[in-house]
Design a protein around this motif. Structure first.
Motif, short mmCIF file in Angstrom:
data_model
loop_
_atom_site.label_atom_id
_atom_site.label_comp_id
_atom_site.label_asym_id
_atom_site.label_seq_id
_atom_site.Cartn_x
_atom_site.Cartn_y
_atom_site.Cartn_z
N THR A 273 0.85 -1.20 0.00
CA THR A 273 0.00 0.00 0.00
C THR A 273 0.88 1.25 0.00
O THR A 273 1.90 1.31 0.68
CB THR A 273 -0.90 0.00 1.25
OG1 THR A 273 -1.72 -1.17 1.21
CG2 THR A 273 -1.76 1.25 1.30
N ASN A 274 0.48 2.25 -0.78
CA ASN A 274 1.26 3.48 -0.87
C ASN A 274 0.34 4.69 -0.85
O ASN A 274 -0.26 5.04 -1.86
CB ASN A 274 2.10 3.48 -2.15
CG ASN A 274 3.12 4.61 -2.17
OD1 ASN A 274 3.24 5.38 -1.22
ND2 ASN A 274 3.86 4.72 -3.26
N ASN A 275 0.23 5.32 0.31
CA ASN A 275 -0.62 6.50 0.47
C ASN A 275 0.22 7.77 0.63
O ASN A 275 -0.07 8.63 1.45
CB ASN A 275 -1.54 6.32 1.69
CG ASN A 275 -2.54 5.20 1.49
OD1 ASN A 275 -3.12 5.05 0.41
ND2 ASN A 275 -2.74 4.39 2.52
N ALA A 276 1.28 7.86 -0.18
CA ALA A 276 2.21 8.97 -0.03
C ALA A 276 1.54 10.32 -0.24
O ALA A 276 1.79 11.28 0.51
CB ALA A 276 3.39 8.81 -0.99
N LEU A 277 0.70 10.44 -1.25
CA LEU A 277 0.06 11.73 -1.53
C LEU A 277 -0.79 12.18 -0.35
O LEU A 277 -0.67 13.33 0.11
CB LEU A 277 -0.79 11.64 -2.79
CG LEU A 277 -1.47 12.94 -3.23
CD1 LEU A 277 -0.44 13.99 -3.59
CD2 LEU A 277 -2.42 12.68 -4.40
N TYR A 538 5.36 10.58 11.57
CA TYR A 538 4.90 9.33 10.97
C TYR A 538 5.56 9.10 9.61
O TYR A 538 6.04 10.03 8.95
CB TYR A 538 3.38 9.31 10.82
CG TYR A 538 2.77 10.44 10.00
CD1 TYR A 538 2.56 10.30 8.64
CD2 TYR A 538 2.37 11.63 10.61
CE1 TYR A 538 1.98 11.32 7.89
CE2 TYR A 538 1.79 12.66 9.87
CZ TYR A 538 1.60 12.49 8.51
OH TYR A 538 1.03 13.51 7.76
N GLN A 539 5.59 7.83 9.22
CA GLN A 539 6.01 7.44 7.88
C GLN A 539 4.85 7.69 6.93
O GLN A 539 3.69 7.45 7.28
CB GLN A 539 6.42 5.96 7.87
CG GLN A 539 6.94 5.45 6.55
CD GLN A 539 5.88 4.83 5.69
OE1 GLN A 539 4.80 4.47 6.17
NE2 GLN A 539 6.14 4.70 4.40
N ALA A 540 5.16 8.18 5.72
CA ALA A 540 4.08 8.68 4.86
C ALA A 540 4.14 8.14 3.43
O ALA A 540 3.88 8.86 2.48
CB ALA A 540 4.12 10.21 4.83
N GLY A 541 4.46 6.84 3.28
CA GLY A 541 4.46 6.29 1.93
C GLY A 541 5.86 6.17 1.35
O GLY A 541 6.86 6.39 2.03
N HIS A 542 5.92 5.85 0.05
CA HIS A 542 7.20 5.59 -0.58
C HIS A 542 7.16 5.87 -2.07
O HIS A 542 6.10 6.12 -2.65
CB HIS A 542 7.61 4.13 -0.34
CG HIS A 542 6.64 3.14 -0.92
ND1 HIS A 542 5.54 2.68 -0.22
CD2 HIS A 542 6.59 2.52 -2.13
CE1 HIS A 542 4.86 1.83 -0.97
NE2 HIS A 542 5.49 1.71 -2.14
N MET A 543 8.32 5.85 -2.67
CA MET A 543 8.44 5.92 -4.13
C MET A 543 9.65 5.10 -4.54
O MET A 543 10.57 4.88 -3.74
CB MET A 543 8.58 7.37 -4.62
CG MET A 543 9.69 8.17 -3.94
SD MET A 543 11.32 7.99 -4.71
CE MET A 543 11.13 9.00 -6.15
N LEU A 544 9.65 4.61 -5.78
CA LEU A 544 10.78 3.84 -6.30
C LEU A 544 11.16 4.41 -7.66
O LEU A 544 10.31 4.56 -8.54
CB LEU A 544 10.42 2.36 -6.44
CG LEU A 544 11.59 1.41 -6.71
CD1 LEU A 544 12.47 1.25 -5.48
CD2 LEU A 544 11.09 0.03 -7.16
N ARG A 545 12.43 4.78 -7.79
CA ARG A 545 12.97 5.23 -9.08
C ARG A 545 13.96 4.18 -9.57
O ARG A 545 14.77 3.67 -8.79
CB ARG A 545 13.70 6.56 -8.95
CG ARG A 545 12.79 7.75 -8.71
CD ARG A 545 13.61 8.99 -8.43
NE ARG A 545 14.38 8.83 -7.19
CZ ARG A 545 15.13 9.79 -6.66
NH1 ARG A 545 15.23 10.95 -7.28
NH2 ARG A 545 15.79 9.59 -5.54
#
Length: 578
Positions: A273-277, A538-545
């Protein structure tokens, strides 16, 4: 970044290559899907404010060790707290940047603002940190690999016997796993011999501790087998304009679509799950709530031309859609100089609009400050009552020089009290070395000239494209004076495992070809508080490049990388889809 024949490779989430007709069809769909879901950018080659290209993306998600992903997620609140404490330590920032500001004009200008704000006292004591901790897998960490652990226990000794890799550029030497304590004792003796030599050569304890750690890490690659399922090391911590809060989740959306189209919907459960926005935007709203002026706005500071427009606008649109009572403005530094002023209580006013929160998506590189007017605008904002993301001290805490200082022995104890947390954070640092004009810095300089292929040379800049790699380092260093070198740091080159996949680019070859790639994971964090108290963390999601394995830089906005998302695997022995 070089691709060696013996570099370990992570298993694919599905069997590749795809049949050409299937590949052509799904790639064409995915391009349109990307544009229609906001995974897009404006073209730098043929810029138009009225058109978009899809952002480069990897067709199917890249594998990433589940254990290491979960460790990075769990560690982020500790890193948030660490950086918050660093930002509020005036003595540490001042001492650490003392040499850098003598030769780096940009950092000196930032520091001058910091010094002036300190002299008058912070009008707004609350800071909003929206951080991104960037990391890469290090294939030379065999102690964390299930396969290597089995080898140590003797379970894989037969399979491991005789398996060796030769020393090469960008990859360490690996002897057969499970060869017993004799090899380990030989390695220890070699490490001690090298340590004795270093002590004789440089004669400085602090540098010796750094060099010993680097030696130990190199030797760990010698003693143990390299593994694709490996630990991670931190590349950097971003404290300003930490982008891809939208494009990170958007890449997962594209790849979920592709996997479903290819008949692999059963794989989706392994995409986290990725709720970064939402996590980042909610951070801005929490800061707005603290400011407690219902008619005040959130201000985005932007570049003169925004190429990464979707990532920025989706933050704005999320806030407007989720919190319609909060207005968002977009202004350049030049606009703020022209329109901005302070009210009677030092509130920041743009015309008649009071600003509650300032979110910097620009201001992190010299080109954003065209004249003194832009620097005056930055100072105006720093002296205002608005909550800044980042405040000037957070901005300085994110400089490479500060991060290099944090990696030195015993420094973490200044900012973290818990011994287990100190140990956990200490493990993520790779070798970071000062180039100041002193005994330690001069020894680092000589080390870089002797073995440049082991290192990356980094300035105090954000935005990508500024680093110097490998064999280019000696010429770069020799062009600098001893004093000028202090604006840079030296970092151990990380040796990530490869993944194989299709990289899809605007105007790229159709059908795309399978290429060797390496990935960089970014973990977002939000922290809000003052020098005495943290109110949100808090931790707030992620991204992968992901980038080609032969590329040094990997910024998507800079045109060097591609959007991706992690596919979590539980060992390097997992079989890919048949």
């Amino acid at each position: 970044m070089s691709s060696e024949a013996n570099t370990p490779v992570l298993p694919n989430c599905i069997r590749l290559p795809l049949p050409e007709d299937e590949l052509l069809e799904v790639t064409s769909k995915a391009k349109d899907y990307a544009i229609m879901h906001g995974a897009a950018m404006r073209s730098k080659a043929a810029f138009s404010p009225d058109s978009l290209n899809f952002a480069p993306f990897v067709l199917v998600p890249s594998s990433f060790p589940r254990k290491e992903f979960e460790k990075a997620v769990a560690l982020q609140p500790i890193i948030n707290r660490l950086m918050h404490n660093v930002a509020h330590d005036e003595e540490f920032i001042t001492t650490t940047l003392a040499e850098t500001i003598k030769v780096d004009e940009f950092t000196a200008n930032l520091f001058n603002i910091y010094r002036k704000v300190l002299a008058h006292g912070f009008t707004q004591k609350i800071s909003l940190g929206m951080l991104r901790s960037d990391l890469m897998l290090e294939s030379g960490c065999p102690e964390l690999s299930p396969r290597a652990l089995r080898a140590k226990a003797g379970e894989d000794s037969a399979a491991s016997a005789g398996r060796e890799t030769e020393t090469g550029t960008g990859i360490g030497t690996a002897t057969a796993a499970g060869t017993g304590m004799a090899k380990e004792e030989e390695a220890k003796e070699a490490m001690e011999a090298e340590a004795q030599k270093d002590r004789k050569d440089c004669g400085e304890l602090q540098l010796q501790l750094n060099l010993n750690r680097a030696t130990i890490e190199r030797e760990s690659r010698t003693v143990g087998a390299q593994s694709a399922y490996c630990c991670w090391k931190q590349v950097e911590i971003n404290t300003i304009a930490s982008g891809f809060g939208h494009l990170g989740p958007a890449s997962k959306t594209i790849q979920r679509f592709v996997l479903s189209e290819l008949g692999h919907a059963d794989k989706l459960k392994n995409m986290p799950t990725n709720n970064a926005l939402a996590g980042l935007c909610d951070g801005m709203v929490k800061a707005w709530d603290i400011y407690a002026r219902p008619n005040a706005v959130i201000l985005f500071i932007i570049e003169d031309v925004s190429y990464n427009i979707c990532d920025q606008r989706f933050h704005e649109f999320y806030i407007r859609e989720t919190y319609p009572h909060i207005k968002v403005l977009r202004r350049t530094l030049t606009d703020v100089h022209r329109e901005g002023k302070l009210g009677l209580n030092k509130e920041l006013l743009l015309g008649q609009q009071e600003v509650a929160v300032i979110y910097f998506r620009a201001g992190y590189e010299p080109g954003h400050y065209h004249s003194q007017a832009e620097w005056d605008a930055r100072y105006l904002m720093e002296t205002s009552l608005a909550i800044k993301c980042p405040s000037i001290h957070y901005h300085l805490a994110g400089t490479k020089k500060v991060q290099q200082a944090l990696a030195q022995p015993a420094v973490l104890e200044r900012f973290i009290n818990d011994p287990e947390e100190i140990k956990a954070v200490g493990k993520i640092f790779t070798g970071l070395y000062s180039l100041d004009d002193n005994e330690a810095g001069n020894a680092t300089y000589e080390m870089a000239l002797r073995t440049p292929e082991r290192f990356v040379l980094k300035p105090q800049r954000e935005g990508g494209g500024n680093n110097v790699y490998g064999v280019d380092i000696p010429d770069a260093l020799k062009r600098m004076s001893r004093v000028e070198r202090s604006a840079w740091i030296l970092m151990d080159l990380i040796h990530p495992p490869l993944t194989k996949g299709y990289m899809v680019r605007p105007g790229g070859e159709m059908p795309p070809q399978i290429v060797d790639m390496v990935s960089e994971l970014g973990i977002f964090g939000v922290v809000i508080g003052d020098a005495e108290h943290i109110v949100h963390n808090y931790q707030a999601g992620h991204m992968l490049r992901t980038k080609l394995s032969t590329a040094n830089e990997g910024g998507v906005a800079a045109g060097l990388g591609a959007l991706d998302s992690p596919y979590l695997i539980d060992s390097d022995g997992e079989d890919e889809e048949k």
